[in-house]
Scaffold this motif. Structure first.
Motif, PDB file in Angstrom:
ATOM      1  N   ARG A 146      23.607  34.257  72.327  1.00 33.72           N
ATOM      2  CA  ARG A 146      22.202  33.888  72.430  1.00 33.72           C
ATOM      3  C   ARG A 146      21.560  33.833  71.048  1.00 33.72           C
ATOM      4  O   ARG A 146      20.831  32.896  70.723  1.00 33.72           O
ATOM      5  CB  ARG A 146      21.465  34.899  73.322  1.00 33.72           C
ATOM      6  CG  ARG A 146      20.004  34.540  73.608  1.00 33.72           C
ATOM      7  CD  ARG A 146      19.328  35.596  74.477  1.00 33.72           C
ATOM      8  NE  ARG A 146      19.261  36.902  73.845  1.00 33.72           N
ATOM      9  CZ  ARG A 146      18.391  37.237  72.872  1.00 33.72           C
ATOM     10  NH1 ARG A 146      17.521  36.365  72.443  1.00 33.72           N
ATOM     11  NH2 ARG A 146      18.391  38.452  72.363  1.00 33.72           N
ATOM     12  N   LYS A 147      21.848  34.830  70.234  1.00 31.18           N
ATOM     13  CA  LYS A 147      21.292  34.839  68.880  1.00 31.18           C
ATOM     14  C   LYS A 147      21.829  33.672  68.064  1.00 31.18           C
ATOM     15  O   LYS A 147      21.090  33.073  67.272  1.00 31.18           O
ATOM     16  CB  LYS A 147      21.577  36.176  68.192  1.00 31.18           C
ATOM     17  CG  LYS A 147      20.720  37.297  68.731  1.00 31.18           C
ATOM     18  CD  LYS A 147      20.909  38.570  67.944  1.00 31.18           C
ATOM     19  CE  LYS A 147      19.986  39.649  68.482  1.00 31.18           C
ATOM     20  NZ  LYS A 147      19.987  40.840  67.653  1.00 31.18           N
ATOM     21  N   SER A 156      20.859  28.247  65.658  1.00 31.80           N
ATOM     22  CA  SER A 156      21.773  27.128  65.399  1.00 31.80           C
ATOM     23  C   SER A 156      21.114  26.038  64.566  1.00 31.80           C
ATOM     24  O   SER A 156      21.782  25.328  63.831  1.00 31.80           O
ATOM     25  CB  SER A 156      22.318  26.556  66.707  1.00 31.80           C
ATOM     26  OG  SER A 156      21.257  26.050  67.485  1.00 31.80           O
ATOM     27  N   GLY A 157      19.784  25.895  64.641  1.00 32.43           N
ATOM     28  CA  GLY A 157      19.085  24.907  63.832  1.00 32.43           C
ATOM     29  C   GLY A 157      18.845  25.394  62.418  1.00 32.43           C
ATOM     30  O   GLY A 157      18.518  24.614  61.538  1.00 32.43           O
ATOM     31  N   ASP A 158      19.004  26.706  62.202  1.00 28.98           N
ATOM     32  CA  ASP A 158      18.760  27.278  60.879  1.00 28.98           C
ATOM     33  C   ASP A 158      19.971  27.093  59.981  1.00 28.98           C
ATOM     34  O   ASP A 158      20.998  26.564  60.385  1.00 28.98           O
ATOM     35  CB  ASP A 158      18.432  28.772  61.001  1.00 28.98           C
ATOM     36  CG  ASP A 158      17.131  29.010  61.753  1.00 28.98           C
ATOM     37  OD1 ASP A 158      16.358  28.052  61.909  1.00 28.98           O
ATOM     38  OD2 ASP A 158      16.906  30.157  62.183  1.00 28.98           O
ATOM     39  N   SER A 159      19.829  27.578  58.783  1.00 30.00           N
ATOM     40  CA  SER A 159      20.918  27.455  57.825  1.00 30.00           C
ATOM     41  C   SER A 159      22.085  28.352  58.208  1.00 30.00           C
ATOM     42  O   SER A 159      21.960  29.269  59.015  1.00 30.00           O
ATOM     43  CB  SER A 159      20.416  27.831  56.429  1.00 30.00           C
ATOM     44  OG  SER A 159      20.129  29.219  56.396  1.00 30.00           O
ATOM     45  N   GLY A 160      23.217  28.112  57.603  1.00 34.92           N
ATOM     46  CA  GLY A 160      24.400  28.935  57.836  1.00 34.92           C
ATOM     47  C   GLY A 160      24.201  30.361  57.395  1.00 34.92           C
ATOM     48  O   GLY A 160      24.874  31.270  57.878  1.00 34.92           O
ATOM     49  N   ASN A 191      21.674  32.308  58.060  1.00 39.50           N
ATOM     50  CA  ASN A 191      21.199  33.096  59.199  1.00 39.50           C
ATOM     51  C   ASN A 191      22.351  33.433  60.144  1.00 39.50           C
ATOM     52  O   ASN A 191      22.413  34.536  60.684  1.00 39.50           O
ATOM     53  CB  ASN A 191      20.106  32.359  59.961  1.00 39.50           C
ATOM     54  CG  ASN A 191      18.757  32.482  59.286  1.00 39.50           C
ATOM     55  OD1 ASN A 191      18.531  33.411  58.523  1.00 39.50           O
ATOM     56  ND2 ASN A 191      17.876  31.538  59.553  1.00 39.50           N
ATOM     57  N   VAL A 192      23.222  32.476  60.360  1.00 36.85           N
ATOM     58  CA  VAL A 192      24.386  32.722  61.219  1.00 36.85           C
ATOM     59  C   VAL A 192      25.242  33.828  60.613  1.00 36.85           C
ATOM     60  O   VAL A 192      25.665  34.760  61.307  1.00 36.85           O
ATOM     61  CB  VAL A 192      25.207  31.432  61.426  1.00 36.85           C
ATOM     62  CG1 VAL A 192      26.508  31.728  62.162  1.00 36.85           C
ATOM     63  CG2 VAL A 192      24.389  30.398  62.177  1.00 36.85           C
ATOM     64  N   LYS A 193      25.465  33.731  59.321  1.00 36.91           N
ATOM     65  CA  LYS A 193      26.277  34.744  58.644  1.00 36.91           C
ATOM     66  C   LYS A 193      25.597  36.115  58.741  1.00 36.91           C
ATOM     67  O   LYS A 193      26.242  37.126  59.006  1.00 36.91           O
ATOM     68  CB  LYS A 193      26.476  34.352  57.174  1.00 36.91           C
ATOM     69  CG  LYS A 193      27.415  35.263  56.435  1.00 36.91           C
ATOM     70  CD  LYS A 193      28.812  35.131  56.986  1.00 36.91           C
ATOM     71  CE  LYS A 193      29.780  35.972  56.181  1.00 36.91           C
ATOM     72  NZ  LYS A 193      31.058  36.097  56.854  1.00 36.91           N
ATOM     73  N   ILE A 236      27.090  39.474  60.520  1.00 38.91           N
ATOM     74  CA  ILE A 236      27.200  40.763  59.830  1.00 38.91           C
ATOM     75  C   ILE A 236      26.471  41.846  60.619  1.00 38.91           C
ATOM     76  O   ILE A 236      27.008  42.940  60.833  1.00 38.91           O
ATOM     77  CB  ILE A 236      26.645  40.650  58.388  1.00 38.91           C
ATOM     78  CG1 ILE A 236      27.581  39.788  57.546  1.00 38.91           C
ATOM     79  CG2 ILE A 236      26.473  42.032  57.761  1.00 38.91           C
ATOM     80  CD1 ILE A 236      27.019  39.407  56.198  1.00 38.91           C
ATOM     81  N   GLU A 237      25.251  41.550  61.080  1.00 42.48           N
ATOM     82  CA  GLU A 237      24.497  42.528  61.878  1.00 42.48           C
ATOM     83  C   GLU A 237      25.259  42.904  63.138  1.00 42.48           C
ATOM     84  O   GLU A 237      25.326  44.081  63.515  1.00 42.48           O
ATOM     85  CB  GLU A 237      23.126  41.957  62.258  1.00 42.48           C
ATOM     86  CG  GLU A 237      22.129  41.918  61.137  1.00 42.48           C
ATOM     87  CD  GLU A 237      20.809  41.295  61.572  1.00 42.48           C
ATOM     88  OE1 GLU A 237      20.593  41.099  62.790  1.00 42.48           O
ATOM     89  OE2 GLU A 237      19.995  41.007  60.681  1.00 42.48           O
ATOM     90  N   THR A 238      25.826  41.899  63.786  1.00 40.59           N
ATOM     91  CA  THR A 238      26.575  42.158  65.019  1.00 40.59           C
ATOM     92  C   THR A 238      27.801  43.007  64.733  1.00 40.59           C
ATOM     93  O   THR A 238      28.090  43.968  65.461  1.00 40.59           O
ATOM     94  CB  THR A 238      26.975  40.831  65.690  1.00 40.59           C
ATOM     95  OG1 THR A 238      25.797  40.076  65.947  1.00 40.59           O
ATOM     96  CG2 THR A 238      27.728  41.077  66.990  1.00 40.59           C
TER      97      THR A 238
END
Length: 111
Positions: free
Chosen positions: A60-61, A66-70, A72-74, A78-80
């Protein structure tokens, strides 16, 4: 002759009592094994449900960003990973206490 027959009856009573005691012990042992098996199955089910929940939260996160930069995904990965490591650490820390508690409860014989 009478005391000989009484002795035989006493021996028979002792043998019958010993067999009954063994039956009780076997029944208790079987019940204990069943409780341990059920506790293990319940714990495995809870773990699977929690893992599925955490995976769904992660997905979900990822979808939200998904529209943000890579970056944020990274960051989310890391948080997960940090949260998963924290959960593993906590689980390791309390697992022996949980096992001891389960063993104490399943090995306590109540009349």
């Amino acid at each position: 002759m009478e005391s000989s027959r009484g002795g035989q009856n006493g021996i028979q009573l002792l043998l019958a009592a010993e067999q009954e005691a063994q039956h009780i012990v076997n029944t208790a042992r079987t019940a204990k094994q069943a409780r341990l098996k059920q506790a293990k199955e319940d714990a495995e089910k809870e773990i699977a449900e929690f893992r599925a929940y955490m995976e769904a939260e992660f997905q979900r996160k990822l979808e939200q960003t998904s529209g943000d930069s890579g970056a944020n995904v990274k960051r989310l990965e890391i948080e997960t990973d940090e949260k998963i490591e924290h959960l593993k650490t906590e689980a390791s820390r309390v697992s022996s206490d949980v096992v001891q508690m389960l063993l104490r409860h399943v090995t306590t014989v109540k009349n």
